[in-house]
Motif scaffolding. Structure first.
Motif, short mmCIF file in Angstrom:
data_model
loop_
_atom_site.label_atom_id
_atom_site.label_comp_id
_atom_site.label_asym_id
_atom_site.label_seq_id
_atom_site.Cartn_x
_atom_site.Cartn_y
_atom_site.Cartn_z
N GLU A 1 -12.22 -42.33 51.97
CA GLU A 1 -10.84 -42.28 52.43
C GLU A 1 -10.57 -43.17 53.64
O GLU A 1 -9.43 -43.54 53.89
CB GLU A 1 -10.43 -40.83 52.76
N THR A 2 -11.60 -43.56 54.37
CA THR A 2 -11.41 -44.46 55.51
C THR A 2 -11.25 -45.90 55.05
O THR A 2 -10.31 -46.59 55.43
CB THR A 2 -12.60 -44.35 56.49
N ALA A 3 -12.16 -46.37 54.22
CA ALA A 3 -12.14 -47.76 53.75
C ALA A 3 -11.16 -47.98 52.60
O ALA A 3 -10.55 -49.05 52.51
CB ALA A 3 -13.54 -48.19 53.33
N LEU A 4 -11.04 -46.97 51.72
CA LEU A 4 -10.20 -47.10 50.51
C LEU A 4 -9.30 -45.86 50.38
O LEU A 4 -9.48 -45.06 49.46
CB LEU A 4 -11.08 -47.24 49.27
N PRO A 5 -8.35 -45.69 51.28
CA PRO A 5 -7.52 -44.47 51.24
C PRO A 5 -6.75 -44.33 49.93
O PRO A 5 -6.16 -45.30 49.44
CB PRO A 5 -6.58 -44.64 52.43
N GLY A 6 -6.83 -43.12 49.35
CA GLY A 6 -6.08 -42.84 48.13
C GLY A 6 -6.64 -43.46 46.87
O GLY A 6 -5.98 -43.48 45.84
N ILE A 7 -7.88 -43.96 46.94
CA ILE A 7 -8.50 -44.67 45.81
C ILE A 7 -9.72 -43.91 45.31
O ILE A 7 -10.50 -43.37 46.10
CB ILE A 7 -8.93 -46.10 46.23
N VAL A 8 -9.89 -43.88 44.00
CA VAL A 8 -11.14 -43.42 43.38
C VAL A 8 -11.72 -44.64 42.68
O VAL A 8 -11.04 -45.29 41.88
CB VAL A 8 -10.90 -42.28 42.37
N ASP A 9 -12.96 -44.97 43.00
CA ASP A 9 -13.67 -46.07 42.35
C ASP A 9 -14.56 -45.48 41.27
O ASP A 9 -15.48 -44.71 41.57
CB ASP A 9 -14.52 -46.82 43.37
N ILE A 10 -14.30 -45.81 40.03
CA ILE A 10 -15.05 -45.30 38.88
C ILE A 10 -16.14 -46.30 38.52
O ILE A 10 -15.89 -47.50 38.47
CB ILE A 10 -14.11 -45.12 37.67
N GLN A 11 -17.35 -45.81 38.26
CA GLN A 11 -18.39 -46.69 37.74
C GLN A 11 -18.02 -47.01 36.30
O GLN A 11 -18.13 -46.18 35.41
CB GLN A 11 -19.77 -46.03 37.85
N SER A 12 -17.54 -48.22 36.10
CA SER A 12 -16.90 -48.57 34.82
C SER A 12 -17.84 -48.53 33.63
O SER A 12 -17.38 -48.40 32.49
CB SER A 12 -16.21 -49.93 34.91
#
Length: 132
Positions: free
Chosen positions: A82-93
């Protein structure tokens, strides 16, 4: 709508909406958590992501970085910071059901890339294990 999950099927997820980015990450933290020389990540708004089966285990890998994986088979699934990528979920594609249909569009953290990763196209290729 995209769906995916872990190797054993205990944890499943869905995501919809526009992807923010899709990149191969070469950072040391991703290498340590995946055991692979690079990890492919697709970023989506957190509000568009949901776990549909099971519950992932969360591990705080560094500071505000939370890596989520299946507690049964160990498959890495998604990342939240949430600090570096607020509001983002990074999925292992690679965990998408149709992963072959989604090629990354960039490589990131190349300053930490293992030197041999830059010349993979020069290595011999085998469709299956050599000699089998």
């Amino acid at each position: 709508m995209l769906s995916g999950g872990c190797q054993c099927g205990a944890v499943r997820y869905e995501v919809e909406g526009a992807m923010a980015h899709h990149a191969l990450c070469h950072c040391a933290d991703c290498r340590a958590s995946s055991g692979a020389p690079a990890t492919a990540w697709m970023a989506y708004k957190a509000e568009n992501f949901r776990v549909t089966r099971g519950e992932a285990v969360a591990y705080n890998s560094s500071g505000d970085s939370w890596r989520h994986f299946c507690g049964t088979c160990g498959t890495g699934l998604y990342f939240i910071n949430e600090t570096a990528l607020p509001g983002i979920v990074d999925i292992q594609s690679a965990t998408l059901d149709d992963a072959a249909d989604h090629a990354p569009g960039a490589q990131i953290q190349t300053a930490e890339r293992l030197p041999y990763m830059a010349g993979l196209d020069a290595l011999p290729e085998f469709e299956r294990y050599p000699g089998m």
